[in-house]
Design a protein around this motif. Structure first.
Motif, short mmCIF file in Angstrom:
data_model
loop_
_atom_site.label_atom_id
_atom_site.label_comp_id
_atom_site.label_asym_id
_atom_site.label_seq_id
_atom_site.Cartn_x
_atom_site.Cartn_y
_atom_site.Cartn_z
N GLN A 115 0.70 -1.35 0.07
CA GLN A 115 0.25 -0.03 -0.28
C GLN A 115 1.05 1.14 -0.31
O GLN A 115 0.38 1.85 -0.52
CB GLN A 115 -1.36 0.13 1.45
N LEU A 116 2.05 1.26 0.85
CA LEU A 116 3.17 2.40 0.20
C LEU A 116 3.78 2.79 -0.78
O LEU A 116 3.57 3.64 -1.40
CB LEU A 116 4.31 1.98 2.24
N THR A 117 3.90 1.37 -1.46
CA THR A 117 4.46 1.37 -2.92
C THR A 117 3.20 1.96 -4.00
O THR A 117 3.53 2.94 -4.83
CB THR A 117 4.82 0.05 -3.15
N ALA A 118 2.07 1.29 -3.23
CA ALA A 118 1.25 2.00 -4.12
C ALA A 118 0.90 3.88 -4.11
O ALA A 118 0.16 4.57 -4.65
CB ALA A 118 -0.17 1.31 -3.92
N ALA A 119 0.54 4.04 -2.85
CA ALA A 119 0.33 5.39 -2.56
C ALA A 119 1.31 6.37 -2.93
O ALA A 119 1.48 7.42 -3.37
CB ALA A 119 0.20 5.52 -1.15
N ALA A 120 2.85 6.05 -2.71
CA ALA A 120 4.30 6.83 -2.99
C ALA A 120 3.69 7.16 -5.05
O ALA A 120 4.26 8.41 -5.73
CB ALA A 120 4.90 6.03 -3.55
N PHE A 121 3.57 5.70 -5.59
CA PHE A 121 3.83 6.17 -7.16
C PHE A 121 2.32 6.35 -7.43
O PHE A 121 2.30 7.16 -8.70
CB PHE A 121 3.98 4.51 -7.34
N GLY A 122 1.42 6.62 -7.10
CA GLY A 122 0.15 6.69 -7.28
C GLY A 122 0.18 7.99 -7.14
O GLY A 122 -0.55 9.01 -7.29
N SER A 123 0.43 9.17 -6.16
CA SER A 123 1.00 10.38 -5.87
C SER A 123 1.22 10.46 -7.40
O SER A 123 1.63 12.56 -7.64
CB SER A 123 2.27 10.53 -5.14
N ILE A 124 1.75 10.46 -7.83
CA ILE A 124 2.70 10.40 -9.17
C ILE A 124 2.03 10.16 -10.46
O ILE A 124 1.10 11.14 -11.83
CB ILE A 124 4.36 10.78 -9.87
N LEU A 125 1.36 8.73 -10.06
CA LEU A 125 0.55 8.52 -11.42
C LEU A 125 -0.58 8.21 -10.81
O LEU A 125 -0.90 7.17 -10.26
CB LEU A 125 0.90 6.70 -12.56
N PRO A 126 -2.12 8.71 -10.89
CA PRO A 126 -2.81 8.51 -10.30
C PRO A 126 -3.95 7.14 -10.63
O PRO A 126 -4.66 6.61 -9.58
CB PRO A 126 -4.43 9.92 -10.40
N TRP A 127 -3.47 6.55 -11.35
CA TRP A 127 -4.43 5.49 -12.04
C TRP A 127 -2.99 4.48 -11.31
O TRP A 127 -3.56 3.50 -11.79
CB TRP A 127 -4.45 5.85 -12.94
#
Length: 490
Positions: free
Chosen positions: A364-376
């Motif tokens: 979930q932390l990886t998803a949040a970090a990457f999602g901060s740049i790519l929302p999808w």
């Protein structure tokens, strides 16, 4: 159905708590020395093993890298080679068990606990792990057993028993082989299974909150899908993993490179932060040792070097040269840890979310970090994690089955008169573990997974040290033969 998840977790947690007192014992703390960080004995053992074999094999991780790539590409493949799968398929089967949630969830856990500096020590774990992989996979092929039907069985169970018997240590070899077989069964249920489905469900729940509490249902669906593949044996597993691994790796690596590229101008500051954290320049004592031990623990968990799992897959490779398969195998820690893990770490650190303000766990932390740049991206990560988890589970089902058959195949066959009864019993427990993993907390699952997978290193590395001289001799003979072959072709 929601109450099932809670009841399963309540039963599983006490078992994990009791076992963790053994493998996570801290000898440095027991001596009354406070270094400001935990130093589990199993991690210390892996560090010693990595250093020992890198020096003992004269930096084979550097010297044989190019030749390993050529071997994996099929350049030196012989049609007369015995085995069930090609060297490339053996490599992808082993990679499918290592390139997985250790690269996504494991890296996030390492950085959240050890800081950005854990990245350096994960890379170092990968570098040293290449020599360990070479040694153990060479022995995996050398001591494999091929029955009259061409079915291959290999791995530490066999080279510990047969190899140490040849060194006059028969009883020690039998004990270590049995201990390893027990641990590889537990590891197939834990890190090769429960952790995978746990984090796959956690990511699904992260993007679809309405799924909360339905872990058991998700686990049943995944168990059904895994069951469809594993009954096909190593050839069926290899066919699936040889297609899944390149696809999922490309998707994840390309996305990671984009995240890093967005912060390209900041890379200098990012690397400075990582190095300062790695060597404790910001927090003397605890900062250094915390990053070191957490980094090595998660790095070793990710690439499984010295653990003894990969030799089981590589034993099935079609080759007449054990050393050549060892050279193919040493590519795994490079791809898994030095490339994929590093990209994940840079992606998390570059976004600034390594401080984890929301207390997110694992993937979930990886998803949040990457999602901060790519929302999808969290939605794409659901697919990536599922593919990573699925491929890891089917590969680990093969590892665990080999350990189970080593212990129980003959007794169960004599008892029931059915030659495949051992396989069926193992698969029942393996598939049931998927439901338990999807329903349990990450803390319980990661602790159990670490205990089983990292615990495998104890009997395996002890055996490798006894057998190191003969691997070194085989390596010298192979390299000499290769040199003569290359000279004759010029």
């Amino acid at each position: 159905m929601k109450g099932i998840d809670q009841r399963i977790n309540e039963m599983f947690q006490p078992v994990v708590d009791a076992l963790s007192q053994i493998l996570f014992w801290d000898p440095i703390k027991a001596l009354g020395i406070d270094i400001g960080a935990a130093a589990p004995i199993v991690v210390l053992w892996l560090i010693v093993g990595g250093l020992f074999f890198t020096i003992r094999m004269k930096f084979i991780n550097i010297r044989a890298f190019g030749h390993g790539v050529a071997l994996a590409s099929g350049r030196y493949r012989s049609k007369q080679s015995q085995g069930e799968v090609s060297p490339f398929q053996a490599l992808t089967t082993a990679l499918s068990a290592t390139v997985g949630l250790g690269n996504i969830a494991g890296v996030a856990i390492a950085i959240s606990l050890g800081g950005p500096g854990a990245t350096i020590w994960m890379i170092m774990a990968g570098f040293l792990g290449m020599s360990l992989k070479f040694t153990e996979c060479t022995l995996g092929v050398k001591y494999r057993v091929i029955d009259e039907k061409g079915k291959v069985s290999g791995g530490p169970m066999y080279y510990l028993r047969k190899g140490l018997e040849g060194k006059g240590r028969k009883q020690l070899g039998i004990f270590l082989a049995i201990l390893f077989a027990i641990l590889v069964i537990g590891a197939s249920f834990g890190g090769g299974n429960m952790l995978q489905v746990n984090q796959a469900f956690a990511q699904l729940q992260y993007v679809v909150p309405q799924m909360e509490g339905y872990g058991a249902v998700f686990g049943l669906v995944v168990a059904f899908l895994v069951g469809l593949v594993v009954v096909g044996g190593i050839k069926g597993i290899a066919r699936v993993t040889s297609k899944l691994v390149p696809i999922m790796a490309i998707i994840y690596i390309v996305t990671s490179m984009y995240i890093i590229g967005v912060h390209f101008s900041e890379l200098g500051a990012i690397f400075k932060l990582i190095f300062r954290s790695a060597f404790g320049l910001e927090a003397i004592g605890g900062g250094f040792f915390g990053a070191l031990f957490v980094g090595f623990q998660r790095g070793a968990f990710s690439n499984e070097a010295g653990i003894g799992s990969s030799p089981i897959a590589h034993a099935a490779a079609q080759t007449t040269e054990p050393v050549s398969e060892g050279m193919v195998a040493l590519l795994e820690p490079f791809v898994d840890t030095m490339v994929v893990c590093t990209m994940t770490a840079l992606g998390i650190v570059s976004t600034g979310l390594y401080v984890n303000p929301d207390g997110l766990e694992g993937a979930q932390l990886t998803a949040a970090a990457f999602g901060s740049i790519l929302p999808w991206f969290p939605y794409i990560l659901v697919l990536c994690i599922f593919l990573f988890a699925f491929s890891t589970m089917i590969s680990w089902s093969y590892y665990g089955l080999k350990g189970f058959n080593f212990l129980f195949a003959k007794p169960l066959t004599r008892l029931t008169g059915k030659s495949r009864m051992s396989d069926l019993v193992y698969y029942f427990f393996f598939l049931a573990s998927i439901v338990v993993g999807a329903s349990s907390s990450l803390t319980a699952v990661i602790d159990f997974s670490d205990m089983m997978i990292l615990g495998m290193a104890f009997p395996n590395i002890i055996g490798l040290m006894y057998l190191a001289p003969e691997v070194s001799l085989d390596m010298k003979q192979y390299l000499h033969k290769l040199k003569l072959q290359q000279s004759s072709q010029q």
